[in-house]
Motif scaffolding. Structure first.
Motif, PDB file in Angstrom:
ATOM      1  N   GLN A 159     -36.326  -2.237  34.412  1.00 36.29           N
ATOM      2  CA  GLN A 159     -36.204  -2.107  32.955  1.00 36.29           C
ATOM      3  C   GLN A 159     -37.577  -2.221  32.295  1.00 36.29           C
ATOM      4  OE1 GLN A 159     -33.560  -5.104  31.451  1.00 36.29           O
ATOM      5  NE2 GLN A 159     -31.797  -4.331  32.584  1.00 36.29           N
ATOM      6  N   GLN A 160     -38.338  -3.237  32.687  1.00 33.25           N
ATOM      7  CA  GLN A 160     -39.664  -3.441  32.098  1.00 33.25           C
ATOM      8  C   GLN A 160     -40.589  -2.279  32.410  1.00 33.25           C
ATOM      9  OE1 GLN A 160     -41.069  -7.277  33.385  1.00 33.25           O
ATOM     10  NE2 GLN A 160     -39.401  -8.366  32.396  1.00 33.25           N
ATOM     11  N   ASN A 161     -40.525  -1.763  33.628  1.00 33.35           N
ATOM     12  CA  ASN A 161     -41.378  -0.645  34.001  1.00 33.35           C
ATOM     13  C   ASN A 161     -41.035   0.617  33.225  1.00 33.35           C
ATOM     14  OD1 ASN A 161     -42.789  -2.213  35.813  1.00 33.35           O
ATOM     15  ND2 ASN A 161     -41.559  -1.587  37.569  1.00 33.35           N
ATOM     16  N   SER A 178     -28.309   2.796  36.983  1.00 32.83           N
ATOM     17  CA  SER A 178     -28.900   1.777  37.853  1.00 32.83           C
ATOM     18  C   SER A 178     -30.221   1.250  37.310  1.00 32.83           C
ATOM     19  CB  SER A 178     -29.107   2.339  39.257  1.00 32.83           C
ATOM     20  OG  SER A 178     -29.993   3.439  39.215  1.00 32.83           O
ATOM     21  N   ALA A 179     -30.885   2.008  36.448  1.00 38.38           N
ATOM     22  CA  ALA A 179     -32.143   1.538  35.862  1.00 38.38           C
ATOM     23  C   ALA A 179     -31.923   0.315  34.980  1.00 38.38           C
ATOM     24  CB  ALA A 179     -32.795   2.658  35.053  1.00 38.38           C
ATOM     25  N   MET A 180     -30.706   0.106  34.524  1.00 36.81           N
ATOM     26  CA  MET A 180     -30.421  -1.024  33.648  1.00 36.81           C
ATOM     27  C   MET A 180     -30.066  -2.292  34.434  1.00 36.81           C
ATOM     28  SD  MET A 180     -28.269   0.837  30.631  1.00 36.81           S
ATOM     29  CE  MET A 180     -28.285  -0.576  29.563  1.00 36.81           C
ATOM     30  N   LEU A 181     -29.843  -2.165  35.714  1.00 35.58           N
ATOM     31  CA  LEU A 181     -29.389  -3.305  36.509  1.00 35.58           C
ATOM     32  C   LEU A 181     -30.538  -4.179  37.010  1.00 35.58           C
ATOM     33  CD1 LEU A 181     -26.615  -1.545  38.627  1.00 35.58           C
ATOM     34  CD2 LEU A 181     -26.368  -2.833  36.487  1.00 35.58           C
ATOM     35  N   ASP A 182     -31.697  -3.615  37.158  1.00 32.62           N
ATOM     36  CA  ASP A 182     -32.850  -4.332  37.706  1.00 32.62           C
ATOM     37  C   ASP A 182     -33.824  -4.645  36.574  1.00 32.62           C
ATOM     38  OD1 ASP A 182     -35.348  -4.991  38.839  1.00 32.62           O
ATOM     39  OD2 ASP A 182     -34.995  -3.722  40.578  1.00 32.62           O
TER      40      ASP A 182
END
Length: 50
Positions: A41-43, A33-37
């Protein structure tokens, strides 16, 4: 400026721990799920770089 001071304080506290990893290889698993937002991703990348 306050945000920079906060980051500096975190790094000062973490320095002894960080030094234990000098000359070591660190693997960071990134996915799900970290790749979906895009903001998340930037954070994540900023945190890893820091």
């Amino acid at each position: 400026m306050e945000g920079l001071m906060a980051k500096a304080n975190v790094l000062i506290e973490a320095l002894p721990y960080i030094q234990k990893f000098k000359d070591k290889i660190v693997v960071v698993k990134y996915g799900g799920s970290a790749m979906l937002d895009e903001q998340l991703q930037q954070n994540v990348i900023k945190d890893v770089a820091l």
